[in-house]
Design a protein around this motif. Structure first.
Motif, PDB file in Angstrom:
ATOM      1  N   GLN A 107       0.819  -1.280  -0.243  1.00  0.00           N
ATOM      2  CA  GLN A 107       0.047  -0.008  -0.028  1.00  0.00           C
ATOM      3  C   GLN A 107       0.993   1.278   0.014  1.00  0.00           C
ATOM      4  O   GLN A 107       1.695   1.315   0.948  1.00  0.00           O
ATOM      5  N   LEU A 108       0.680   2.211  -0.922  1.00  0.00           N
ATOM      6  CA  LEU A 108       1.149   3.465  -0.886  1.00  0.00           C
ATOM      7  C   LEU A 108       0.124   4.387  -0.720  1.00  0.00           C
ATOM      8  O   LEU A 108      -0.845   4.472  -1.192  1.00  0.00           O
ATOM      9  N   THR A 109       0.353   5.275   0.594  1.00  0.00           N
ATOM     10  CA  THR A 109      -0.600   6.396   0.685  1.00  0.00           C
ATOM     11  C   THR A 109      -0.098   7.351   1.405  1.00  0.00           C
ATOM     12  O   THR A 109       0.951   7.219   2.104  1.00  0.00           O
ATOM     13  N   ASP A 110      -0.577   8.500   1.259  1.00  0.00           N
ATOM     14  CA  ASP A 110      -0.189   9.820   2.056  1.00  0.00           C
ATOM     15  C   ASP A 110      -1.069   9.931   3.232  1.00  0.00           C
ATOM     16  O   ASP A 110      -1.007  11.110   3.728  1.00  0.00           O
ATOM     17  N   SER A 111      -1.982   9.238   3.329  1.00  0.00           N
ATOM     18  CA  SER A 111      -2.904   9.167   4.655  1.00  0.00           C
ATOM     19  C   SER A 111      -2.241   8.086   5.706  1.00  0.00           C
ATOM     20  O   SER A 111      -2.436   7.186   5.718  1.00  0.00           O
TER      21      SER A 111
ATOM     22  N   SER B 299      -4.081   8.634  -2.499  1.00  0.00           N
ATOM     23  CA  SER B 299      -3.703   9.974  -2.044  1.00  0.00           C
ATOM     24  C   SER B 299      -5.237  10.673  -1.757  1.00  0.00           C
ATOM     25  O   SER B 299      -6.122  10.581  -2.333  1.00  0.00           O
ATOM     26  N   ALA B 300      -5.073  10.984  -0.400  1.00  0.00           N
ATOM     27  CA  ALA B 300      -6.337  11.782  -0.093  1.00  0.00           C
ATOM     28  C   ALA B 300      -6.268  13.316  -0.803  1.00  0.00           C
ATOM     29  O   ALA B 300      -7.027  13.862  -0.841  1.00  0.00           O
ATOM     30  N   GLY B 301      -5.210  13.533  -1.483  1.00  0.00           N
ATOM     31  CA  GLY B 301      -5.203  14.887  -2.262  1.00  0.00           C
ATOM     32  C   GLY B 301      -5.024  15.994  -1.462  1.00  0.00           C
ATOM     33  O   GLY B 301      -4.658  15.916  -0.287  1.00  0.00           O
ATOM     34  N   GLU B 302      -5.233  17.345  -2.017  1.00  0.00           N
ATOM     35  CA  GLU B 302      -5.120  18.297  -1.111  1.00  0.00           C
ATOM     36  C   GLU B 302      -6.486  18.338   0.012  1.00  0.00           C
ATOM     37  O   GLU B 302      -7.511  17.873  -0.069  1.00  0.00           O
ATOM     38  N   LEU B 303      -5.982  19.016   1.351  1.00  0.00           N
ATOM     39  CA  LEU B 303      -6.841  18.852   2.416  1.00  0.00           C
ATOM     40  C   LEU B 303      -7.096  20.245   2.814  1.00  0.00           C
ATOM     41  O   LEU B 303      -6.326  21.206   2.468  1.00  0.00           O
ATOM     42  N   ASP B 304      -8.254  20.214   3.620  1.00  0.00           N
ATOM     43  CA  ASP B 304      -8.794  21.366   3.950  1.00  0.00           C
ATOM     44  C   ASP B 304      -8.315  21.704   5.330  1.00  0.00           C
ATOM     45  O   ASP B 304      -7.536  20.994   5.934  1.00  0.00           O
ATOM     46  N   GLU B 305      -8.739  22.700   5.954  1.00  0.00           N
ATOM     47  CA  GLU B 305      -8.078  22.989   7.573  1.00  0.00           C
ATOM     48  C   GLU B 305      -8.844  21.951   8.573  1.00  0.00           C
ATOM     49  O   GLU B 305      -7.910  22.109   9.226  1.00  0.00           O
TER      50      GLU B 305
END
Ligand code: SPV
Ligand code: MN
Length: 622
Positions: A146-150, A183-189
């Motif tokens: 698994q590759l993930t940025d989360s 990738s969760a992509g761009e995140l908000d606040e």
């Protein structure tokens, strides 16, 4: 290797170098170059690496600590609370249309998803994790990377799956592994995915790789769960075994007898609560591999944890889950209400604060969303993530058995208000596969985005995840039974039957009685009544079991209402199912139509003799 050496720092590089698998190395190098993370962390099976991921989920704000030690809360975006069926696509060469499957041209899909993912991890840390599906070092084992940025996704996987780094080392070049890139992509606040319009989950059936982007909800992101499931269904059908959307549990029979059951129910139809009945034993609550060994079917849990629905969990109906959720073991709560460090959820059987934080951000009672809908304290599909080892009712031996456990019975259940009786047994494997599994219908629920309460065709409760033509899948099921000397008995249950005024005909715990009855039937310990649609329990047996299991009386009147054979509804159902298979599914095994025809004939004959609604007492006397 040289590419990887440039991309990773020395410590991380050494971890990858220890795995002798050039295919893996190339895959990692390609994707790390493409995703452009600031940093890469490779997880081995060490407790330190797991702890690092856990810490990073807090550090990056994807999870927050709760009051109880080891408890955290995670939020998904308000509009990212369930599986996104519309944007989950199977990539197949030429984009071949397959009924009931959401397909897309493979080249086009790969191009689109790669474009969406280009440089998406700039400024982020990439976690490279290794797990296995099924018990380690067993015939069931399937390794996966698994590759993930989360860190939340990676953390969830540590709770839900067996670690696989050592398995990758052991298997070396021989590993036929799955790949997941998320990738969760761009995140908000709030650290939730922002670009939901670009949410995509693409399953490459050729490369056994799944890509998921701009989403965090577990059903869309946790690679080894529903994403891998599409790949294992394909492998199972090719190789002649079953990969199913089923719990696996032990029902305890008389004199210490242990009988294992699997159960397929669409999401939110009682699957977890059945597997959690406190005096029985759970092995798994969602995914089961079933393989033939020496003429018997043996099953293993694909996972080792639970990603369970929390709504409605209360101390009375779910004493075990309640106890686990209130003990200081590692748990991720998602999309619940939090106030003063404590989690709350809908229908928990106690008072809930009138304000706090939930999946909509700051929340107060009466708050409305953009669409004008009142926001409940927690989302209907809010969940808890916890390892099975923490459950006092887990059957640990069965969970870790390399050859799985022998399956005595297989159960199919749906949400059906007016057609199926609470429990019945098929005449044989073929009858069960066709009239129970392949004919399963259920009202839609909040587990997927879209309208709720619509009756929908959902064969084997697996339609959302189907990755091969349905005809082939059913053919494989039918042939599977022929490989067995002793096929599991097949049963169908319906916990949602109502009377003509819409009142429920059963209590929540009645299912515990049906289980005991099924256990006895697997061993031929009780007789049953033959009906046109299979065998149903005799009143006396159920009355005794209600007394023994629930310490409750059970009236002849209740029994009669519940087990009346509803001929018009049953015939209408056969019509619906037959039409779907004739008109919408290709290459359906002819046997399916034969079995449905026979069932129809039996129902028509019974109607001539006994009328539209046939009391079980009448059938018993015949
Ligand atoms: C289900 O919906 O069937 C689940 C949860 O088990 S999910 O991971 O979303 O599929
Ligand atoms: Mn499920």
């Amino acid at each position: 290797m040289e590419r990887l050496e440039k991309l990773l720092d020395k410590e991380q590089f050494e971890k990858i170098r220890a795995i002798d698998n050039p295919e893996l190395h190339e895959f990692l190098a390609d994707w790390i170059e493409w995703l452009e993370p600031d940093k890469v962390f490779v997880c081995t099976d060490s407790p330190e690496d797991e702890a690092y991921v856990r810490w990073k989920a807090l550090y990056y704000g994807e999870e927050k600590l709760l009051e109880t030690p080891n408890h955290t809360v995670h939020y998904d975006s308000y509009y990212d609370q369930a599986r996104d069926k519309a944007n989950t696509k199977l990539l197949v060469p030429g984009g071949k249309e397959i009924p009931f499957l959401n397909t897309k041209d493979r080249d086009e899909g790969l191009r689109e998803i790669r474009e969406l993912m280009r440089g998406i991890m700039k400024g982020k840390e990439l976690f490279v994790c290794f797990f296995v599906l099924g018990p380690r070092n067993s015939v069931f084992t399937i390794p996966a990377v698994q590759l993930t940025d989360s860190a939340y996704v990676a953390h969830s996987e540590f709770i839900l799956y067996r670690k696989g780094y050592e398995e990758f080392k052991r298997l070396g070049r021989g590993a036929r592994f799955f790949r997941f890139v998320h990738s969760a992509g761009e995140l908000d606040e709030r650290k939730t995915s922002k670009n939901l319009d670009k949410r995509r989950i693409y399953i490459d059936l050729v490369g056994e790789t799944v890509y998921s982007v701009n989403t965090q909800y577990g059903g869309n992101t946790i690679g080894l769960k529903k994403l891998a499931f599409r790949l294992t269904i394909q492998r199972a059908v090719r190789e002649g075994w079953l990969s199913e959307h089923m719990f696996l549990m032990r029902v305890n029979g008389p004199n210490g007898r242990k009988t294992y059951f699997t159960g397929a129910y669409p999401s939110m139809c009682g699957k977890t609560s059945t597997a959690m009945i406190s005096w029985e034993n759970i092995v798994g609550d969602d995914l089961t591999f079933i393989m033939p060994f020496n003429g018997v079917a043996r099953g293993a849990n694909v996972e080792k944890g639970v990603f369970g629905i929390i709504q409605g969990v209360n101390p009375e109906d779910d004493p075990i889950i309640w106890q686990v959720l209130h003990s200081p073991v590692e748990i991720i709560f998602s999309n619940v209400l939090v106030k003063d460090g404590k989690p709350y959820w809908n229908e928990m059987g106690m008072e809930i604060p009138e304000e706090g934080e939930n999946h909509s951000g700051k929340w107060w009672k009466g708050k409305k969303d953009k669409e004008g809908n009142e926001i409940p304290p927690s989302h209907k599909n809010a969940r808890f993530t916890v390892s099975l080892e923490h459950f006092p009712n887990v059957d640990m031996d069965a969970l870790e058995a390399p050859c799985g456990v022998e399956i005595g019975g297989m159960i199919f259940g749906g949400r059906d208000k007016d057609t199926w009786p609470p429990v019945r047994e098929a005449f044989d494997w073929k009858h069960g596969v066709v009239t129970m599994g392949a004919s399963l219908e259920s009202e839609t629920t909040a587990a997927t985005l879209g309208k709720e309460g619509v009756r929908a065709f959902n064969p084997m409760a697996i339609l959302d995840f189907m990755s091969v033509p349905l005809g082939e899948y059913i053919e494989n099921y039918l042939r599977f039974g022929e490989k067995l000397r002793k096929a599991p008995k097949i049963f169908a249950v319906n916990y949602f039957l109502r009377d003509e005024n819409g009142n429920w005909l059963n209590h929540k715990l009645d299912k515990a009685v049906w289980l005991k009855w099924m256990e006895l039937r697997v061993h031929g310990d009780v007789d049953a009544i033959e009906t046109p649609i299979g065998y149903i329990p005799k009143y006396e047996d159920l009355a005794r079991l209600f007394r023994e299991v629930l310490n409750k009386g059970y009236s002849r009147k209740d029994y009669e209402k519940q087990f009346t054979v509803r001929v018009p509804e049953l015939l209408a159902k056969i019509e619906r199912i037959e039409r779907i298979y004739r008109e919408q599914v290709r290459e359906v095994p002819e046997e399916l139509f034969e079995v449905l025809e026979e069932e129809k004939k039996r129902l028509l004959e019974a109607r001539t003799k006994y009328g539209d609604y046939i009391s079980p007492f009448v059938l018993e006397r015949k």
